[in-house]
Design a protein around this motif. Structure first.
Motif, PDB file in Angstrom:
ATOM      1  N   SER A   1       0.832  -1.205   0.000  1.00 14.27           N
ATOM      2  CA  SER A   1       0.000   0.000   0.000  1.00 14.27           C
ATOM      3  C   SER A   1       0.866   1.253   0.000  1.00 14.27           C
ATOM      4  CB  SER A   1      -0.944   0.007   1.211  1.00 14.27           C
ATOM      5  OG  SER A   1      -0.218   0.004   2.421  1.00 14.27           O
TER       6      SER A   1
ATOM      7  N   GLU B  43       1.086  -8.454 -10.304  1.00 17.25           N
ATOM      8  CA  GLU B  43       1.278  -7.616  -9.112  1.00 17.25           C
ATOM      9  C   GLU B  43       1.798  -6.258  -9.549  1.00 17.25           C
ATOM     10  OE1 GLU B  43       4.205  -7.285  -5.194  1.00 17.25           O
ATOM     11  OE2 GLU B  43       3.869  -9.245  -6.123  1.00 17.25           O
ATOM     12  N   PRO B  44       1.125  -5.177  -9.181  1.00 18.43           N
ATOM     13  CA  PRO B  44       1.604  -3.852  -9.579  1.00 18.43           C
ATOM     14  C   PRO B  44       2.879  -3.488  -8.828  1.00 18.43           C
ATOM     15  CG  PRO B  44      -0.235  -3.634  -8.071  1.00 18.43           C
ATOM     16  CD  PRO B  44      -0.106  -5.095  -8.365  1.00 18.43           C
TER      17      PRO B  44
ATOM     18  N   LEU C  18       1.582   1.891  -7.987  1.00 13.49           N
ATOM     19  CA  LEU C  18       0.701   2.329  -6.897  1.00 13.49           C
ATOM     20  C   LEU C  18       0.891   3.812  -6.602  1.00 13.49           C
ATOM     21  CD1 LEU C  18       0.951  -0.701  -4.432  1.00 13.49           C
ATOM     22  CD2 LEU C  18      -0.822  -0.227  -6.132  1.00 13.49           C
TER      23      LEU C  18
ATOM     24  N   ARG D  39      -0.868   5.759  -9.268  1.00 15.11           N
ATOM     25  CA  ARG D  39      -2.326   5.734  -9.109  1.00 15.11           C
ATOM     26  C   ARG D  39      -2.772   6.729  -8.040  1.00 15.11           C
ATOM     27  NH1 ARG D  39      -3.429  -0.873  -9.082  1.00 15.11           N
ATOM     28  NH2 ARG D  39      -3.148  -1.192 -11.352  1.00 15.11           N
TER      29      ARG D  39
ATOM     30  N   TRP E  62      -2.658  -2.984  -3.193  1.00  7.56           N
ATOM     31  CA  TRP E  62      -2.854  -4.268  -3.860  1.00  7.56           C
ATOM     32  C   TRP E  62      -2.683  -5.356  -2.817  1.00  7.56           C
ATOM     33  CZ3 TRP E  62       0.835  -8.139  -3.878  1.00  7.56           C
ATOM     34  CH2 TRP E  62       0.543  -9.281  -4.666  1.00  7.56           C
TER      35      TRP E  62
ATOM     36  N   SER F 187      -7.248 -11.693  -5.466  1.00 10.32           N
ATOM     37  CA  SER F 187      -6.475 -10.456  -5.444  1.00 10.32           C
ATOM     38  C   SER F 187      -7.410  -9.263  -5.340  1.00 10.32           C
ATOM     39  CB  SER F 187      -5.607 -10.337  -6.702  1.00 10.32           C
ATOM     40  OG  SER F 187      -6.417 -10.375  -7.869  1.00 10.32           O
ATOM     41  N   ARG F 188      -6.844  -8.132  -4.928  1.00  9.52           N
ATOM     42  CA  ARG F 188      -7.586  -6.879  -4.818  1.00  9.52           C
ATOM     43  C   ARG F 188      -6.692  -5.723  -5.253  1.00  9.52           C
ATOM     44  NH1 ARG F 188     -10.583 -10.387  -3.878  1.00  9.52           N
ATOM     45  NH2 ARG F 188     -12.038 -10.706  -2.149  1.00  9.52           N
ATOM     46  N   HIS F 189      -7.220  -4.849  -6.072  1.00  9.15           N
ATOM     47  CA  HIS F 189      -6.578  -3.579  -6.406  1.00  9.15           C
ATOM     48  C   HIS F 189      -7.513  -2.482  -5.918  1.00  9.15           C
ATOM     49  CE1 HIS F 189      -3.586  -5.145  -9.455  1.00  9.15           C
ATOM     50  NE2 HIS F 189      -4.444  -6.160  -9.417  1.00  9.15           N
ATOM     51  N   SER F 190      -6.997  -1.518  -5.164  1.00  3.31           N
ATOM     52  CA  SER F 190      -7.843  -0.453  -4.621  1.00  3.31           C
ATOM     53  C   SER F 190      -7.172   0.898  -4.797  1.00  3.31           C
ATOM     54  CB  SER F 190      -8.124  -0.675  -3.131  1.00  3.31           C
ATOM     55  OG  SER F 190      -8.798  -1.887  -2.914  1.00  3.31           O
TER      56      SER F 190
ATOM     57  N   THR G  60     -12.510  -0.690  -5.613  1.00  4.03           N
ATOM     58  CA  THR G  60     -11.773  -1.929  -5.390  1.00  4.03           C
ATOM     59  C   THR G  60     -12.196  -2.927  -6.457  1.00  4.03           C
ATOM     60  OG1 THR G  60     -11.656  -1.582  -2.997  1.00  4.03           O
ATOM     61  CG2 THR G  60     -11.307  -3.825  -3.791  1.00  4.03           C
TER      62      THR G  60
ATOM     63  N   GLY H 221      -6.626  -5.200 -11.858  1.00  7.28           N
ATOM     64  CA  GLY H 221      -6.245  -3.803 -11.966  1.00  7.28           C
ATOM     65  C   GLY H 221      -6.820  -3.140 -13.201  1.00  7.28           C
TER      66      GLY H 221
END
Length: 449
Positions: free
Chosen positions: A37, A122-123, A128, A131, A155, A175-178, A199, A203
């Motif tokens: 994060s 994976e970013p 991040l 973003r 992520w 997975s989660r992208h927020s 979220t 991505g």
């Protein structure tokens, strides 16, 4: 071997060891997670963190006694101690006549569904950071935005493995992208804040960061000049999609098997009855691709499936795991959920209230005066009686139009009446694990001046 296979092999061995140590039955769950994060405020980095964790929980049963222990120590000697303690605890605790793992003929087979819930990309930290920066910059560029409470992009990736002595073994990962931002508009005592975030599993599915930033700014600006509306009784209250999912959560809480079995739900004796307006259908779908709460089987290894909790206003089912199903003399609905530190309990997955047939604009067009709610606060909802009273802010409606922003308002009613007086708009979007379109509820009390 993959991490999934390693974790599954480990807990299968743990279950075998528990059986050899004297357990009649056992199950174990393992979770591995990684998260990254980045947070910034006014362009300055406030954090850039990476976290990796692993945890497992072992449940052992001896007769009608059960014990659960958990640990993040996966070394051999630590696992030996875990088994020893779990068996000793299970021998000492009181009986629980409803506990127990699934019978072998209840569990899902090895061909459980493969769901689209993991983005393998994976970013990077740089992605991040970019973003968060784009989101905050877009919000601050809007005229009238005077400060930022910060932007964050993150992520995460998780793996779950479950095994039991009844023969079940399964794994899945997600997975989660927020990304999100919160900003302030106005100055001095005339300041308002608001936010926006998104979220997604993938991505590539995230909305534009600039759009998120502008949405946050627009929401904050629209709240400027808020005041209390007049107190009104028996008026329509319209819930924005940002808060309308709360109505679904109140429903799922009331039909949760734990509440029903304890007799602490206002719907405990309403199975098969009309509890909501005839146009309302509420769906739970654990197999939704790219759903934020998807899973291919429940936490007891039982098959799960899409089902209507409410169909055209009629209550169709309780939300049950094995224990609550036994208490009620019913069959599990495949809704068991579990962490590593406790036994399974019933919980919904991807839940939504189906879209209606009218636009949000048409939903408010005939309202002479009413309240459009964009934020609620407080815990004034009784699952025993259905009484509902919460603080709220949003916009006052006059003659079918948004008139002015309002705050420091209390809305009140009873969920039994509110559910029956509910109309859904056609603007359903899947942004969260629980989703609903704009909802209108007639006949509520709004306490203002």
């Amino acid at each position: 071997m993959t991490a999934d296979t390693d974790a599954l092999s480990l807990i299968q061995d743990l279950v075998d060891r528990a059986k050899k140590a004297g357990a009649d039955a056992a199950d174990a769950v393992a979770g591995l997670s990684t998260s990254v994060s980045h947070a910034q405020r006014l362009g300055k980095t406030e954090k850039l963190e990476r976290d990796e964790s692993q945890d497992l929980g072992l449940r052992v049963l001896i007769g009608k006694k059960q014990a659960i222990v958990s640990s993040n120590d996966w070394k051999a000697d630590g696992l030996d101690l875990l088994v020893e303690r779990a068996v000793a605890m299970a021998k000492a605790v009181p009986d629980d006549v409803y506990c127990g793992i699934a019978d072998p003929d209840q569990i899902v087979g090895p061909d459980y569904p493969t769901l689209e819930m993991y983005d393998p990309e994976e970013p990077s930290a740089e992605t991040l950071i970019a973003r968060a920066k784009e989101t905050e910059d877009a919000a601050l560029s809007v005229e009238g935005i005077t400060n930022s409470e910060g932007a964050e992009a993150s992520w995460s990736h998780f793996r779950i493995a479950l095994a039991a002595s009844n023969g079940f073994a399964g794994t899945y990962e997600g997975s989660r992208h927020s990304v999100g931002v919160s900003v302030l508009a106005g100055t001095g005592t005339e300041m308002e804040s608001d936010h926006d975030y998104a979220t997604k599993i993938f991505g590539a599915d995230l909305p534009s960061c600039a759009e998120i930033g502008r949405n946050a700014a627009d929401r904050a600006l629209k709240k400027l000049g808020a005041r209390k509306p007049p107190t009104a009784h028996g008026v329509p209250v319209v819930f924005d999609p940002r808060v309308s999912g709360g109505m679904v959560r109140h429903l799922t809480g009331a039909i949760n098997g734990s509440s029903v079995a304890r007799g602490t739900s206002f719907l405990k004796d309403r199975m098969g009855e009309q509890i909501m307006a005839a146009g309302i259908t509420i769906v739970d779908d654990p197999h939704m691709d790219r759903g934020l709460a998807s899973k291919p089987f429940d936490a007891e290894g039982l098959p799960n499936q899409r089902r209507n909790l409410v169909d055209q206003g009629v209550l169709q089912t309780w939300v049950l795991d094995l224990r609550t199903a036994r208490q009620l003399g019913l069959t599990s609905t495949g809704h068991a959920s579990r962490g590593t530190g406790g036994p399974p309990g019933p919980s919904t997955t991807n839940t939504h209230l189906a879209a209606g047939t009218v636009s949000p604009e048409d939903l408010i067009a005939d309202i002479e005066r009413g309240f459009y709610v964009t934020s609620v606060m407080g815990m004034g909802v009784s699952m025993i009686t259905g009484d509902y009273s919460r603080g709220a802010s949003g916009f006052w409606i006059e003659k079918g139009q948004i008139a002015y922003p309002v705050n420091e308002v209390t809305i009140a009613g009873n969920l039994k009446d509110m559910f029956l007086a509910m109309t859904a708009a056609d603007d359903l979007e899947f942004k969260h694990a629980t989703n609903a379109p704009t909802l209108r509820v007639d006949g509520m009390t709004v306490a203002g001046t």
